[in-house]
Design a protein around this motif. Structure first.
Motif, PDB file in Angstrom:
ATOM      1  N   ILE A 316       0.842  -1.207   0.000  1.00  0.00           N
ATOM      2  CA  ILE A 316       0.000   0.000   0.000  1.00  0.00           C
ATOM      3  C   ILE A 316       0.873   1.251   0.000  1.00  0.00           C
ATOM      4  O   ILE A 316       1.891   1.310   0.688  1.00  0.00           O
ATOM      5  CB  ILE A 316      -0.924   0.013   1.249  1.00  0.00           C
ATOM      6  CG1 ILE A 316      -1.819  -1.241   1.244  1.00  0.00           C
ATOM      7  CG2 ILE A 316      -1.764   1.283   1.304  1.00  0.00           C
ATOM      8  CD1 ILE A 316      -2.760  -1.346   2.431  1.00  0.00           C
ATOM      9  N   GLY A 317       0.452   2.220  -0.836  1.00  0.00           N
ATOM     10  CA  GLY A 317       1.125   3.512  -0.817  1.00  0.00           C
ATOM     11  C   GLY A 317       0.095   4.592  -0.617  1.00  0.00           C
ATOM     12  O   GLY A 317      -0.996   4.525  -1.190  1.00  0.00           O
ATOM     13  N   LEU A 318       0.404   5.567   0.224  1.00  0.00           N
ATOM     14  CA  LEU A 318      -0.590   6.635   0.395  1.00  0.00           C
ATOM     15  C   LEU A 318       0.055   8.005   0.295  1.00  0.00           C
ATOM     16  O   LEU A 318       1.233   8.172   0.591  1.00  0.00           O
ATOM     17  CB  LEU A 318      -1.385   6.461   1.684  1.00  0.00           C
ATOM     18  CG  LEU A 318      -0.695   6.338   3.034  1.00  0.00           C
ATOM     19  CD1 LEU A 318      -0.579   7.695   3.659  1.00  0.00           C
ATOM     20  CD2 LEU A 318      -1.519   5.417   3.918  1.00  0.00           C
ATOM     21  N   ALA A 319      -0.747   8.951  -0.136  1.00  0.00           N
ATOM     22  CA  ALA A 319      -0.246  10.314  -0.294  1.00  0.00           C
ATOM     23  C   ALA A 319      -1.385  11.305  -0.102  1.00  0.00           C
ATOM     24  O   ALA A 319      -2.488  11.066  -0.582  1.00  0.00           O
ATOM     25  CB  ALA A 319       0.351  10.486  -1.685  1.00  0.00           C
ATOM     26  N   SER A 320      -1.093  12.378   0.602  1.00  0.00           N
ATOM     27  CA  SER A 320      -2.051  13.491   0.624  1.00  0.00           C
ATOM     28  C   SER A 320      -1.652  14.413  -0.532  1.00  0.00           C
ATOM     29  O   SER A 320      -0.500  14.388  -0.964  1.00  0.00           O
ATOM     30  CB  SER A 320      -2.014  14.217   1.968  1.00  0.00           C
ATOM     31  OG  SER A 320      -0.684  14.561   2.259  1.00  0.00           O
ATOM     32  N   PRO A 321      -2.562  15.226  -1.044  1.00  0.00           N
ATOM     33  CA  PRO A 321      -2.210  16.041  -2.201  1.00  0.00           C
ATOM     34  C   PRO A 321      -1.198  17.119  -1.840  1.00  0.00           C
ATOM     35  O   PRO A 321      -1.340  17.769  -0.801  1.00  0.00           O
ATOM     36  CB  PRO A 321      -3.541  16.678  -2.620  1.00  0.00           C
ATOM     37  CG  PRO A 321      -4.590  16.049  -1.780  1.00  0.00           C
ATOM     38  CD  PRO A 321      -3.942  15.452  -0.593  1.00  0.00           C
ATOM     39  N   GLY A 322      -0.161  17.277  -2.675  1.00  0.00           N
ATOM     40  CA  GLY A 322       0.753  18.387  -2.479  1.00  0.00           C
ATOM     41  C   GLY A 322       0.157  19.631  -3.118  1.00  0.00           C
ATOM     42  O   GLY A 322      -0.829  19.533  -3.865  1.00  0.00           O
ATOM     43  N   SER A 323       0.736  20.779  -2.846  1.00  0.00           N
ATOM     44  CA  SER A 323       0.152  22.008  -3.407  1.00  0.00           C
ATOM     45  C   SER A 323       0.250  22.002  -4.933  1.00  0.00           C
ATOM     46  O   SER A 323      -0.554  22.620  -5.620  1.00  0.00           O
ATOM     47  CB  SER A 323       0.873  23.224  -2.832  1.00  0.00           C
ATOM     48  OG  SER A 323       2.260  23.039  -3.016  1.00  0.00           O
ATOM     49  N   GLY A 324       1.231  21.247  -5.464  1.00  0.00           N
ATOM     50  CA  GLY A 324       1.378  21.204  -6.927  1.00  0.00           C
ATOM     51  C   GLY A 324       0.519  20.129  -7.583  1.00  0.00           C
ATOM     52  O   GLY A 324       0.500  20.037  -8.808  1.00  0.00           O
ATOM     53  N   ASP A 325      -0.176  19.329  -6.775  1.00  0.00           N
ATOM     54  CA  ASP A 325      -1.004  18.254  -7.352  1.00  0.00           C
ATOM     55  C   ASP A 325      -2.316  18.830  -7.857  1.00  0.00           C
ATOM     56  O   ASP A 325      -3.346  18.806  -7.196  1.00  0.00           O
ATOM     57  CB  ASP A 325      -1.299  17.172  -6.296  1.00  0.00           C
ATOM     58  CG  ASP A 325      -0.055  16.361  -5.966  1.00  0.00           C
ATOM     59  OD1 ASP A 325       0.925  16.466  -6.717  1.00  0.00           O
ATOM     60  OD2 ASP A 325      -0.088  15.635  -4.964  1.00  0.00           O
ATOM     61  N   ASP A 326      -2.256  19.370  -9.085  1.00  0.00           N
ATOM     62  CA  ASP A 326      -3.443  20.040  -9.614  1.00  0.00           C
ATOM     63  C   ASP A 326      -4.468  19.044 -10.107  1.00  0.00           C
ATOM     64  O   ASP A 326      -5.647  19.351 -10.195  1.00  0.00           O
ATOM     65  CB  ASP A 326      -3.046  20.974 -10.771  1.00  0.00           C
ATOM     66  CG  ASP A 326      -2.225  22.133 -10.248  1.00  0.00           C
ATOM     67  OD1 ASP A 326      -2.465  22.500  -9.079  1.00  0.00           O
ATOM     68  OD2 ASP A 326      -1.363  22.633 -10.980  1.00  0.00           O
ATOM     69  N   ASP A 327      -4.009  17.873 -10.490  1.00  0.00           N
ATOM     70  CA  ASP A 327      -4.993  16.907 -10.971  1.00  0.00           C
ATOM     71  C   ASP A 327      -4.750  15.540 -10.340  1.00  0.00           C
ATOM     72  O   ASP A 327      -3.729  15.288  -9.689  1.00  0.00           O
ATOM     73  CB  ASP A 327      -5.021  16.850 -12.494  1.00  0.00           C
ATOM     74  CG  ASP A 327      -3.681  16.419 -13.070  1.00  0.00           C
ATOM     75  OD1 ASP A 327      -2.926  15.745 -12.348  1.00  0.00           O
ATOM     76  OD2 ASP A 327      -3.386  16.758 -14.232  1.00  0.00           O
ATOM     77  N   LEU A 328      -5.709  14.671 -10.589  1.00  0.00           N
ATOM     78  CA  LEU A 328      -5.696  13.337  -9.993  1.00  0.00           C
ATOM     79  C   LEU A 328      -4.463  12.544 -10.431  1.00  0.00           C
ATOM     80  O   LEU A 328      -3.930  11.737  -9.669  1.00  0.00           O
ATOM     81  CB  LEU A 328      -6.986  12.626 -10.416  1.00  0.00           C
ATOM     82  CG  LEU A 328      -7.285  11.294  -9.766  1.00  0.00           C
ATOM     83  CD1 LEU A 328      -7.305  11.395  -8.266  1.00  0.00           C
ATOM     84  CD2 LEU A 328      -8.630  10.760 -10.280  1.00  0.00           C
ATOM     85  N   ARG A 329      -4.025  12.819 -11.665  1.00  0.00           N
ATOM     86  CA  ARG A 329      -2.884  12.069 -12.196  1.00  0.00           C
ATOM     87  C   ARG A 329      -1.642  12.312 -11.345  1.00  0.00           C
ATOM     88  O   ARG A 329      -0.940  11.378 -10.944  1.00  0.00           O
ATOM     89  CB  ARG A 329      -2.667  12.499 -13.650  1.00  0.00           C
ATOM     90  CG  ARG A 329      -1.769  11.590 -14.403  1.00  0.00           C
ATOM     91  CD  ARG A 329      -2.049  11.641 -15.896  1.00  0.00           C
ATOM     92  NE  ARG A 329      -0.952  11.000 -16.599  1.00  0.00           N
ATOM     93  CZ  ARG A 329       0.079  11.672 -17.099  1.00  0.00           C
ATOM     94  NH1 ARG A 329       0.133  12.987 -16.994  1.00  0.00           N
ATOM     95  NH2 ARG A 329       1.049  11.030 -17.715  1.00  0.00           N
TER      96      ARG A 329
END
Ligand code: GTP
Length: 361
Positions: A316-329
């Motif tokens: 399992i890998g998890l990540a919260s969105p970074g400020s640069g994560d503009d899209d789901l990709r």
């Protein structure tokens, strides 16, 4: 190449028409059977000779069964035979009008019911194609009996029209009701099939992505925490190779069950394809990590009745969105890097992109 969803394609058309004879039969028996009552009453009032009676009885009571048993059921092409029968219905119905000297109410009623039956058959333009047959039927008996006209409708004839008006109308309405219900149920099934994975019952990729994108948007608007959890079955290919595809399917279903049990109601779990799953949670990483750990432990605890020695694990890998994560990709790529970290640390592990990777197995 034929378009499988184009209703004008011949294969679909003949499939639709194949059930036509059975669909039309009860309505023809009812419509023509009840229609005969006002016609006979009118013939009695007009003191018409016996051939008119015999013809009316044939049209109303004999023909519907002849049409079904002799034509539609024994024909090599029942659908085409039934279309011919529907056209003959029209000719027979119209042939009764001169016998009744066009008495207004029963004449209009039997013609209307005949046209309505053509329309409710679902065959496009059938009622229009029936018009020449009606003209022929009308001319045939008209020329034999003379075109006498007596529009006036007595109370007795009016009463004799009521059974057909009431019963036939209600029967057609009930037929339409059942058809609408069936279409609604089928639409519901299609909707479910288009949104959920058939094997696991989880959301499919497209449907899950919609929820994930919506959560990402809420996160960027400052209205929600968000964490993306990517899950991949370990050595899944060897499960298929060693135990067979059915065992592999059981493992995937088992992972689906764990996700359904562990993921909180405000999260969304989906199967991305193959042995890959994903969850979005409106939680910060600490809370999401606890959920991910519960997923990992739940899968480790799975057992399979048919394959007692089979065990499954997930990375399992998890990540919260970074400020640069503009899209789901971009967000997914970060969670994917964490998943890769779990794989490279020996699998059956949970890792996250922020901070150091954690081994939990
Ligand atoms: N039983 C079953 N197998 C599937 C299904 N979809 C994909 N697969 C198989 O899943 C396997 C995935 O294998 P890989 O992508 O190589 O991953 P893996 O063996 O889990 O390797 P790691 O991820 O590195 O641990 C392939 O063999 C696919 O054929 C499915 O619906 N049912």
């Amino acid at each position: 190449m034929p378009d499988p969803i184009d209703p004008s394609q011949p294969t679909r058309r003949s499939a639709r028409l194949r059930s036509l004879a059975r669909r039309v039969y009860p309505f023809r028996v009812l419509g023509m059977g009840l229609g005969v009552i006002p016609v006979l009453v009118t013939l009695h009032e007009l003191s018409m000779p016996w051939p008119a009676w015999v013809w009316t009885v044939f049209c109303g009571l004999v023909w519907p069964h002849v049409a079904f048993h002799l034509h539609a059921c024994r024909s090599r092409d029942p659908s085409e035979a039934e279309l011919r029968n529907l056209t003959i219905d029209s000719a027979l119905t119209a042939s009764l009008l001169p016998l009744m000297q066009f008495t207004l109410l029963p004449s209009v009623m039997v013609l209307t019911v005949a046209a309505a039956d053509k329309i409710s058959s679902g065959v496009r333009g059938l009622w229009r194609h029936s018009i020449p047959a009606m003209v022929i039927g009308l001319l045939a008996t008209g020329l034999l009996t003379g075109f006498a006209v007596r529009l006036e409708t007595s109370m007795t004839v009016l009463m004799a029209c009521l059974p057909m008006l009431v019963v036939h109308t209600l029967a057609v309405a009930m037929g339409a009701y059942h058809l609408i219900r069936r279409v609604q149920m089928q639409n519901l099934r299609l909707d479910t099939l288009s949104r959920f994975d058939v094997l696991t019952g989880l959301e499919n990729r497209g449907h899950w992505q919609e929820h994930a994108a919506a959560l990402l948007q809420r996160h960027h608007a400052g209205r929600s925490d968000a964490t993306l959890v990517l899950i991949d079955a370990d050595h899944f290919k060897s499960v298929n190779d060693n135990y067979g595809h059915a065992a592999g399917d059981d493992v995937l279903r088992g992972i689906g069950d764990v996700l359904r049990r562990v993921v909180p109601a405000d999260g969304h779990a989906g199967r991305l394809g193959g042995d890959e799953f994903a969850v979005v949670l409106p939680l910060a990483e600490t809370g999401a990590h606890a959920v991910a750990e519960a997923i990992r432990a739940g899968v480790t605890a799975l057992s399979f009745a048919e394959w007692p020695e089979l065990r499954a694990t997930v990375s399992i890998g998890l990540a919260s969105p970074g400020s640069g994560d503009d899209d789901l990709r971009q967000w997914s790529q970060r969670a994917d890097r964490a998943l890769y970290a779990s794989k490279s640390r020996g699998r059956n592990a949970v890792s996250q992109t922020r901070g150091e990777a954690e081994a939990t197995a």
